[in-house]
Design a protein around this motif. Sequence first.
Motif, short mmCIF file in Angstrom:
data_model
loop_
_atom_site.label_atom_id
_atom_site.label_comp_id
_atom_site.label_asym_id
_atom_site.label_seq_id
_atom_site.Cartn_x
_atom_site.Cartn_y
_atom_site.Cartn_z
N LEU A 1 50.05 39.47 32.59
CA LEU A 1 51.09 39.12 33.49
C LEU A 1 50.86 38.76 34.66
CD1 LEU A 1 53.21 42.36 32.23
CD2 LEU A 1 53.35 40.16 31.23
N THR A 2 49.65 39.04 35.21
CA THR A 2 49.37 38.65 36.70
C THR A 2 48.21 37.30 36.30
OG1 THR A 2 47.68 40.45 36.21
CG2 THR A 2 49.59 40.81 37.91
N HIS A 3 48.58 36.33 37.36
CA HIS A 3 47.76 35.11 37.14
C HIS A 3 47.03 34.59 38.17
CE1 HIS A 3 50.35 34.88 33.44
NE2 HIS A 3 51.03 35.10 34.20
N SER A 4 46.81 35.38 39.24
CA SER A 4 46.00 34.90 40.32
C SER A 4 44.56 34.71 39.88
CB SER A 4 45.79 36.05 41.16
OG SER A 4 47.03 36.43 41.87
N PRO A 5 43.76 33.65 40.47
CA PRO A 5 42.27 33.33 39.94
C PRO A 5 41.45 34.38 40.19
CG PRO A 5 43.03 32.40 42.32
CD PRO A 5 44.22 33.02 41.46
N LYS A 6 40.39 34.36 39.31
CA LYS A 6 39.54 35.40 39.02
C LYS A 6 38.00 35.13 39.33
CE LYS A 6 41.30 37.00 35.21
NZ LYS A 6 41.62 37.78 34.04
N LEU B 1 33.66 40.72 35.98
CA LEU B 1 34.41 39.74 35.47
C LEU B 1 34.12 39.47 34.15
CD1 LEU B 1 36.58 37.54 35.68
CD2 LEU B 1 34.68 36.10 36.50
N GLU B 2 33.04 39.62 33.52
CA GLU B 2 32.66 39.56 32.13
C GLU B 2 33.46 40.78 31.34
OE1 GLU B 2 28.57 39.41 32.04
OE2 GLU B 2 28.43 37.36 32.51
N ALA B 3 33.33 41.88 31.91
CA ALA B 3 33.74 43.42 31.28
C ALA B 3 35.37 43.07 31.32
CB ALA B 3 33.49 44.25 32.07
N ARG C 1 36.01 45.13 41.87
CA ARG C 1 36.98 45.77 40.96
C ARG C 1 37.86 44.53 40.60
NH1 ARG C 1 38.62 49.72 42.81
NH2 ARG C 1 40.64 49.53 43.75
N ILE C 2 38.36 44.19 39.46
CA ILE C 2 39.21 43.12 39.08
C ILE C 2 40.19 43.60 38.09
CG2 ILE C 2 39.43 40.87 38.17
CD1 ILE C 2 36.43 40.57 38.64
N GLU C 3 41.58 43.64 38.47
CA GLU C 3 42.61 44.12 37.71
C GLU C 3 43.76 43.28 37.23
OE1 GLU C 3 45.46 48.05 38.26
OE2 GLU C 3 44.58 47.03 39.90
N ASP C 4 43.89 43.10 36.12
CA ASP C 4 45.55 42.62 35.63
C ASP C 4 46.07 43.44 34.87
OD1 ASP C 4 44.86 39.74 36.46
OD2 ASP C 4 43.34 39.64 34.75
#
Length: 354
Positions: A344-349, A246-248, A329-332
Amino acid sequence: MMSRVNKLRTLMKENNLDAFLITSAYNLRYLTNFTGTTGLAVITLDKAFFVTDFRYTEQAAAQAQGYEIVQNAGPIFDEVVAIAEKEQLKNIAFEELFVSFAEYSVLEEITPCELVPVAGLIEELREVKDEEEIAIIEKACSIADLGFKHILTVIKPGMTEIEIANQLDFYMRSLGATDVSFETIVASGVRSAMPHGVASEKIIEKGDLITLDFGCYYQGYVSDMTRTFSIGEPDPKLKEIYQIVLEAQLKVLDEARPGLTGIQLDAIARDHIASYGYGEAFGHSTGHGIGLEIHEGPNVSFRAEKQFVAGNVITDEPGIYLPGLGGVRIEDDLLITKDGNRVLTHSPKELIIL
């Protein structure tokens, strides 16, 4: 559409090309707005022709505004030859990555002028999105966001990964999506250590970390997002790597802007993950361009030397994968703007534990 054609004509002049034969479905969509399955375009420096058979002439006339519609009764390339003769063309560029050897052999035999292989010219234009394209991609992203919100209310232990993927895919279609961007990835438990673990028959269990990588097509353009969440309390090590990823990911969002190269942006995520000793566990690139295709330029990788410009739409998707334990993996999707970027993507992280 003709503004895009005129941009291509500028590049054609720079490369001394009399005409451009377009056969790639994505490039045809970009330059003609045609959504059928049979057709090609020939663009000269002052004219534009769209060739298709009787099934699509009416559709082509409605969609390919500014093009002269040519109906082929015989082989479609015969009409290319007729255009080349009528317009007295000295050369025609063709998309070398999309013309088969068999097609080239036919063209070479019958075409009265030089055939010039070209790669990447139209794709380079496609990298910079106009306002209309951005609005469509934003809608595709909003459908993906709603899909994620929906699936969090549906998912429970005992379901299979495939059931989850199907629920998500059908829900996005109910919101106007025409297709999924790619086969939906649902990777749970130890399978979450597989970066591209498409949904399987594995049953979701309490304590599973689940990586969901998905997106949809809306009016020809894609979205692409990844969220990782947990059913019940996950292993402490997985919580640790979640925070690092998440920090990265947030560091990339902070820094993405015009003038930066893909190499520089990739290094921001890669160096952060490596600083915690997980460099070897992050084996893919930080991101890629999206648009008409799920993977297009510009890239965010250690090889990507091109500088970003306003209008690029890229993904930001670092990850850490630990075989035998799991992965995150976390992707926007983000739009490069003139002074930075817009997500452009707003789901919580933050880590969601269901």
